[in-house]
Design a protein around this motif. Structure first.
Motif, PDB file in Angstrom:
ATOM      1  N   ARG A  75       7.482  15.817  22.719  1.00  0.00           N
ATOM      2  CA  ARG A  75       8.730  16.173  21.669  1.00  0.00           C
ATOM      3  C   ARG A  75       9.665  17.166  22.771  1.00  0.00           C
ATOM      4  O   ARG A  75      10.976  16.331  21.836  1.00  0.00           O
ATOM      5  N   ASP A  76       9.566  17.603  23.865  1.00  0.00           N
ATOM      6  CA  ASP A  76      10.598  18.332  24.643  1.00  0.00           C
ATOM      7  C   ASP A  76      11.144  16.705  25.855  1.00  0.00           C
ATOM      8  O   ASP A  76      12.507  17.798  26.806  1.00  0.00           O
ATOM      9  N   SER A  81     -10.812   9.400  19.152  1.00  0.00           N
ATOM     10  CA  SER A  81      -9.875  10.292  18.369  1.00  0.00           C
ATOM     11  C   SER A  81      -8.811  10.102  20.017  1.00  0.00           C
ATOM     12  O   SER A  81      -7.859  10.986  18.890  1.00  0.00           O
ATOM     13  N   PHE A  82      -9.146  10.138  20.759  1.00  0.00           N
ATOM     14  CA  PHE A  82      -8.543  10.861  21.913  1.00  0.00           C
ATOM     15  C   PHE A  82      -7.484   9.523  21.741  1.00  0.00           C
ATOM     16  O   PHE A  82      -7.125   8.932  23.190  1.00  0.00           O
ATOM     17  N   GLY A  83      -7.904   7.990  21.547  1.00  0.00           N
ATOM     18  CA  GLY A  83      -6.635   7.163  21.652  1.00  0.00           C
ATOM     19  C   GLY A  83      -5.468   7.585  21.586  1.00  0.00           C
ATOM     20  O   GLY A  83      -4.529   6.749  21.582  1.00  0.00           O
ATOM     21  N   GLN A  84      -5.361   8.001  20.552  1.00  0.00           N
ATOM     22  CA  GLN A  84      -3.647   8.408  20.211  1.00  0.00           C
ATOM     23  C   GLN A  84      -3.134   9.537  21.475  1.00  0.00           C
ATOM     24  O   GLN A  84      -3.778  11.062  21.244  1.00  0.00           O
ATOM     25  N   MET A  85      -2.255   9.488  21.772  1.00  0.00           N
ATOM     26  CA  MET A  85      -2.045  10.308  22.744  1.00  0.00           C
ATOM     27  C   MET A  85      -0.472  10.503  23.128  1.00  0.00           C
ATOM     28  O   MET A  85       0.129   9.996  22.321  1.00  0.00           O
ATOM     29  N   GLU A  86       0.181  11.613  24.214  1.00  0.00           N
ATOM     30  CA  GLU A  86       1.192  11.911  24.174  1.00  0.00           C
ATOM     31  C   GLU A  86       1.516  11.387  26.188  1.00  0.00           C
ATOM     32  O   GLU A  86       0.205  12.032  26.393  1.00  0.00           O
ATOM     33  N   TYR A  87       2.579  11.070  25.850  1.00  0.00           N
ATOM     34  CA  TYR A  87       2.265  11.043  27.543  1.00  0.00           C
ATOM     35  C   TYR A  87       3.090  11.570  28.941  1.00  0.00           C
ATOM     36  O   TYR A  87       3.774  12.669  28.056  1.00  0.00           O
ATOM     37  N   GLN A  88       1.856  12.022  28.911  1.00  0.00           N
ATOM     38  CA  GLN A  88       2.117  12.611  30.692  1.00  0.00           C
ATOM     39  C   GLN A  88       2.932  12.077  32.249  1.00  0.00           C
ATOM     40  O   GLN A  88       3.530  12.538  32.474  1.00  0.00           O
ATOM     41  N   GLY A  89       2.444  10.848  32.252  1.00  0.00           N
ATOM     42  CA  GLY A  89       2.796  10.307  33.542  1.00  0.00           C
ATOM     43  C   GLY A  89       2.287  10.917  34.553  1.00  0.00           C
ATOM     44  O   GLY A  89       1.570  11.636  34.001  1.00  0.00           O
ATOM     45  N   LEU A  92      -3.408  13.640  21.116  1.00  0.00           N
ATOM     46  CA  LEU A  92      -2.667  14.451  20.295  1.00  0.00           C
ATOM     47  C   LEU A  92      -3.639  15.259  18.682  1.00  0.00           C
ATOM     48  O   LEU A  92      -4.760  14.957  18.672  1.00  0.00           O
ATOM     49  N   GLN A  93      -3.730  16.090  18.649  1.00  0.00           N
ATOM     50  CA  GLN A  93      -4.713  17.287  18.121  1.00  0.00           C
ATOM     51  C   GLN A  93      -4.545  16.929  16.901  1.00  0.00           C
ATOM     52  O   GLN A  93      -3.654  16.439  16.072  1.00  0.00           O
ATOM     53  N   PRO A  94      -5.201  17.087  16.429  1.00  0.00           N
ATOM     54  CA  PRO A  94      -5.577  17.034  14.719  1.00  0.00           C
ATOM     55  C   PRO A  94      -4.244  17.969  13.758  1.00  0.00           C
ATOM     56  O   PRO A  94      -3.841  18.741  14.145  1.00  0.00           O
ATOM     57  N   GLY A  95      -3.516  16.313  13.235  1.00  0.00           N
ATOM     58  CA  GLY A  95      -2.262  17.772  11.866  1.00  0.00           C
ATOM     59  C   GLY A  95      -1.291  17.215  12.830  1.00  0.00           C
ATOM     60  O   GLY A  95       0.000  17.310  12.508  1.00  0.00           O
ATOM     61  N   ASP A  96      -1.443  16.204  14.126  1.00  0.00           N
ATOM     62  CA  ASP A  96       0.130  15.707  14.254  1.00  0.00           C
ATOM     63  C   ASP A  96       0.217  15.137  13.586  1.00  0.00           C
ATOM     64  O   ASP A  96       0.118  13.863  13.161  1.00  0.00           O
ATOM     65  N   ALA A  97       1.670  15.337  12.640  1.00  0.00           N
ATOM     66  CA  ALA A  97       2.900  14.345  12.538  1.00  0.00           C
ATOM     67  C   ALA A  97       2.940  12.644  13.206  1.00  0.00           C
ATOM     68  O   ALA A  97       3.197  12.012  12.522  1.00  0.00           O
ATOM     69  N   ARG A  98       2.959  13.001  14.552  1.00  0.00           N
ATOM     70  CA  ARG A  98       2.868  11.496  15.162  1.00  0.00           C
ATOM     71  C   ARG A  98       1.572  10.697  15.223  1.00  0.00           C
ATOM     72  O   ARG A  98       1.524   9.353  15.909  1.00  0.00           O
TER      73      ARG A  98
END
Length: 418
Positions: free
Chosen positions: A206-207, A254-262, A270-276
């Motif tokens: 997000r940031d 469940s871990f197949g939807q992720m936030e990019y780390q690079g 992504l954690q449960p409830g994440d709007a993304r």
């Protein structure tokens, strides 16, 4: 709804963990041996028809079968073949599940040539001993994911540590895969190929909106490097085609939807409830639409007590995808028997059956009843048998019944399925 013959005899499938990688701090590993699957083959396969399952993914460990170039010993899988015949289970044979022979350079021409020769020998071996067709193979399991874990994160051979090497390795695996398909079909032109890779979704932090393009590339470009080549969409000189890729297998956890780390490290789930988080239905539709080939959910499972709810969510999303026209032929509950975390060795409690270590070291199988009950619930709603008779191969799944059930249920995609 008119009848429509599916590919497989049952809509629900299963399978067994069969990795044979050279692991970063353990050397060569054989996960089927760690699970005691060789010794429990008859028990493991006997469980499946009692659950209405007549198809299982199973592995032939290439590095353990070909210990010297061109010399094969397939006796390691004889008990699997015997159990499959006894219990009427159709195998989908994984020919390369994260492992290749010691001393073989995956970037050399010899890699594709040796894999093709081994694949042809393996196909001949199982064909002579198979109890029922069609012959089904997964030449290289998860080539795109293996690219990451083996050539960018250095978890296993070839221990690469860059995005450039990861892409190079993935292309080498795709090239070998195509060569194997051609070699098998030279003898068995009707053999079916199930090509498997994870279904993923990557978002930027997000940031860090400046990382949006990197996240998009992982979701839409890098996730499909191998399939684009195997299907002939890219690198046509390798000889890929839609007929080569044949059946798409989407793995979904469940871990197949992720936030990019690079930076050459795994992304953060992504954690449960994440709007993304996106509905699985959307991801299935996008992945299928690119190739328009028949598909299955090739691996999926929840963890611990969440397994029943996970299965419920997966089937609902899969049926929503069917209502959008996705040509879905089955859902594979993987694994049939629990597996360990590759890094820690702890049991993950994600199988249809858990295991319990007895004092003598034997791993006793214990089906997880709530998971089994949810499976039976969906078999009944889809008009599928909950147990199998002595001839489950007399006809394939009537997908018309699945489509009709999907329309009657009219399930809306749910972004909170996670």
């Amino acid at each position: 709804m008119k009848s429509q013959a599916g590919i497989f005899p049952t809509f629900f499938l299963s399978g067994f963990e069969c990795s044979s990688f050279a692991w970063k701090d353990r050397g060569r590993r054989d996960l089927a041996a760690e699970l005691q699957h060789y010794g429990h083959a008859d028990e493991d396969y006997a469980m499946l028809p009692r659950l209405g399952i007549a198809v299982a993914r199973e592995g032939i460990p290439w590095p353990l079968v070909e210990r010297s170039p061109g010399q094969y010993d397939f006796s390691l899988i004889d008990d699997f073949l015997t159990a499959q015949r006894r219990h009427n289970v159709l195998p989908i044979w994984d020919l390369c599940h994260y492992g290749y022979p010691d001393g073989l350079d995956p970037y050399s021409d010899a890699f594709a040539n040796r894999f093709a020769a081994y694949a042809q020998a393996a196909a001949r071996y199982v064909a002579e001993r198979a109890h029922h067709g069609p012959l089904c193979f997964t030449p290289v399991n998860e080539p795109t994911f293996w690219g990451y874990m083996g050539a960018e994160w250095a978890w296993c051979a070839p221990f690469g540590k860059s995005a450039e090497e990861r892409r190079r390795f993935t292309l080498a695996l795709a090239r070998a895969d195509i060569a194997a398909v051609k070699a098998i079909r030279a003898d068995f032109p009707d053999a079916r190929m199930v090509h498997i890779d994870p279904l993923i979704w990557v978002v930027h932090p997000r940031d860090r909106p400046d990382l949006a393009e990197e996240a998009r590339r992982e979701s839409y470009d890098d996730a499909y490097i191998a399939w684009d080549v195997i299907s002939g969409l890219k690198r046509p000189e390798y000889g890929g085609s839609p007929e080569t890729i044949d059946i798409l297998g989407f793995n979904n956890y469940s871990f197949g939807q992720m936030e990019y780390q690079g930076g050459g490290k795994p992304n953060q789930p992504l954690q449960p409830g994440d709007a993304r988080i996106r509905p699985l239905c959307d991801l299935l539709q996008e992945g299928w639409a690119k190739y328009k080939r028949p598909c299955i959910v090739a691996e999926t499972s929840g963890l611990h007590g969440g397994r029943p709810d996970w299965l419920n969510d997966i089937v609902c999303e899969s049926l929503a995808a069917v209502n959008r026209g996705v040509d879905l032929h089955g859902v594979c509950l993987f694994p049939a028997v629990d597996m360990t975390d590759w890094h820690t060795g702890k049991w993950l409690h994600m199988g249809i059956a858990d295991v319990e270590a007895l004092p003598n070291g034997t791993l006793m199988r214990k089906p997880f009843l709530p998971y089994v009950q949810m499976l039976q619930h969906w078999q009944e709603r889809l008009h599928r048998p909950t147990t199998l008779d002595s001839d489950p191969f007399d006809k394939s799944v009537d997908l018309g019944e699945v489509i009709r059930a999907a329309r009657q249920l009219d399930i809306a995609p749910d972004a909170n399925w996670h």
